[in-house]
Write an enzyme that holds these catalytic residues in place. Sequence first.
Site, short mmCIF file in Angstrom:
data_model
loop_
_atom_site.label_atom_id
_atom_site.label_comp_id
_atom_site.label_asym_id
_atom_site.label_seq_id
_atom_site.Cartn_x
_atom_site.Cartn_y
_atom_site.Cartn_z
N ARG B 58 0.82 -1.21 0.00
CA ARG B 58 0.00 0.00 0.00
C ARG B 58 0.85 1.26 0.00
O ARG B 58 0.41 2.32 -0.43
CB ARG B 58 -0.97 0.00 1.19
CG ARG B 58 -2.13 -0.99 1.02
CD ARG B 58 -3.11 -0.89 2.18
NE ARG B 58 -2.48 -1.28 3.43
CZ ARG B 58 -2.45 -2.50 3.92
NH1 ARG B 58 -3.07 -3.48 3.30
NH2 ARG B 58 -1.84 -2.77 5.05
N GLU B 95 5.84 -10.24 15.79
CA GLU B 95 5.32 -10.73 17.07
C GLU B 95 5.79 -12.17 17.30
O GLU B 95 6.27 -12.52 18.36
CB GLU B 95 3.79 -10.65 17.07
CG GLU B 95 3.18 -10.72 18.45
CD GLU B 95 1.64 -10.72 18.36
OE1 GLU B 95 1.02 -10.95 19.40
OE2 GLU B 95 1.09 -10.50 17.25
#
Lengths: 172, 172
Positions: B58, B95
């Site tokens: 994006r 993560e």
Amino acid sequence: MDLSERIRSIPDFPKKGIVFKDITTLLADGEAFASSVDQMKSLFDQYKPDIVIGIESRGFIFAGVLAHAWKVGMVPVRKPGKLPYKTVSETYSLEYGEDSLEIHVDALKAGQRVLIVDDLLATGGTARATANLVEKLNADVIGFCFLIELEFLKGRKLISDYRIESLIQVPM
Amino acid sequence: MDLSERIRSIPDFPKKGIVFKDITTLLADGEAFASSVDQMKSLFDQYKPDIVIGIESRGFIFAGVLAHAWKVGMVPVRKPGKLPYKTVSETYSLEYGEDSLEIHVDALKAGQRVLIVDDLLATGGTARATANLVEKLNADVIGFCFLIELEFLKGRKLISDYRIESLIQVPM
């Protein structure tokens, strides 16, 4: 400016026997990038679209600039699982197997005039699938604009019912 | 114009417990899209970059428009295996596990002034990795520009040695 001199051919990418047309050299050249976008814009100024669709992911670059130049919206068509809201999907054939493209169900309004943009017209599979997505949402494809057209793959045949423009033609 | 009203929150995407900020509603709104790009441009006009980097995918949308507006080049930073020529790579933590980003070895010239653009500043991992890639090529990061900053993730801390601008701040 001869834009074809600003792209680079990379042999055997992404696999043996394919000569990949690398547009990053053109993009990194401010003058060549601006010229390519300005040429695309002038090819469709008279058909001014309401929305510009960019096909993931290099199509996003040109679609975004064109949308901004016309002060209209830009809509992404993406590979499966990338768009977060409810989508409509369209499957197309690859050399081996098949793949899909998605658009948000509310991305287009009925009757909107849509220009579809990508960096490359190869076999035409993704282009055709994108036109089908637009029609599923009852909007109108006014044409296709590509930076490069690999003419020897005859992708134009799959979308021959639409206006098709490309800036760089690769005959073989 | 309040740009934050033009983005859409999608609960549990891409996984349970995450509220995804969907920018496609802003992009599809020609006025909001133009306004966001024009605001980004005005934030960095005085530091005019030589090159605008867009982070896949994006980020490509905003980086392309900004590069065109300044008539400078646009350079993509991509996930592994996507760039066809020789690349430099940078690994960053997620993560769970890690991921990498790549840039072409010849994408930047030494000393070029580079603006890094993405739609979202979250944990800052991709932003930091991209700055490291620019520095490996001996170019200079003049700043970061994001559409959205998830302030509660404190990504700004990872790139605190640079100018950071965002148009929409999400506090929690």
